[in-house]
Write an enzyme that holds these catalytic residues in place. Structure first.
Site: not given
Length: 200
Positions: A55-56, A83, A139-140, A175, A177
């Site tokens: 979450e940034s 992300c 993802i978002r 993502h 990974e």
């Protein structure tokens, strides 16, 4: 080669990034430790730093609390940002007033480009530098709406740029990974150490 690969371990999918880079190092026959990074001292002797998703807003708060902002901004190795990493490395985040991003990459990012009602999806997308589409997990996810002259897009969707290179840095909205396809990790390391995979 001397040095280490660091993974910023303040939040997010840290263990997945560590395992991915350990596998890439093994495949290349290199001797590069992959270490967690939480404090400025942890960045000594790094040649690369991964900034994972998360979450940034929280990410930037923890970066500042741990005294990491200038250390990351002044890092001369390669940064592999995914992300939320795309958000925090940007020059500007559209409509964001809660934090100031790191300004490492000359980009303007929309952090909620796909809307909350569609928080995650998967897509096979072409990526410059690899031979076949990459199965990307979003993802978002953010997108880059504008990029400066030193930025090279390597993957795009209709909403904007979802993958780019800038010097030694690689920044991705998705993502890589997740899923076991490590071609983008290899491509990133090509730009950092210029060493081909063993057996290639």
């Amino acid at each position: 080669m001397d040095g280490k690969i660091g993974v910023l371990a303040l939040q997010g999918d840290v263990s997945e990034h560590i395992q991915a880079f350990k596998q890439v190092v093994l495949e290349r026959g290199l001797h590069l430790p992959v270490v967690e990074v939480r404090l400025p001292a942890d960045m000594e002797n790094l040649i690369a730093l991964a900034i994972p998703g998360g979450e940034s807003t929280t990410f930037m708060r923890l970066i500042d609390q741990n005294g990491m902002r200038e250390k990351i901004r002044n890092f001369t190795g390669g940064i592999f940002a995914t992300c939320a990493g795309m958000v925090v490395t940007a020059r500007e985040v559209r409509g964001e007033s809660r934090f100031v991003p790191l300004g490492i990459v000359d980009t303007v990012v929309n952090r909620n480009a796909f809307g909350r009602q569609r928080e995650s999806f998967e897509a096979d997308i072409p990526v410059a530098g690899i031979s076949s589409p990459f199965h990307a997990v979003f993802i978002r996810a953010p997108v880059v709406e504008n990029a400066g002259p030193g930025v090279t897009p390597i993957a795009t969707l209709s909403q904007g740029i979802v993958g780019l290179k800038s010097g030694k840095h690689m920044v991705l909205a998705f993502h890589p990974e997740i899923g076991g396809d490590l071609r983008l990790h290899h491509l990133f390391l090509d730009g950092v150490i210029l060493t081909p995979p063993s057996g290639a």
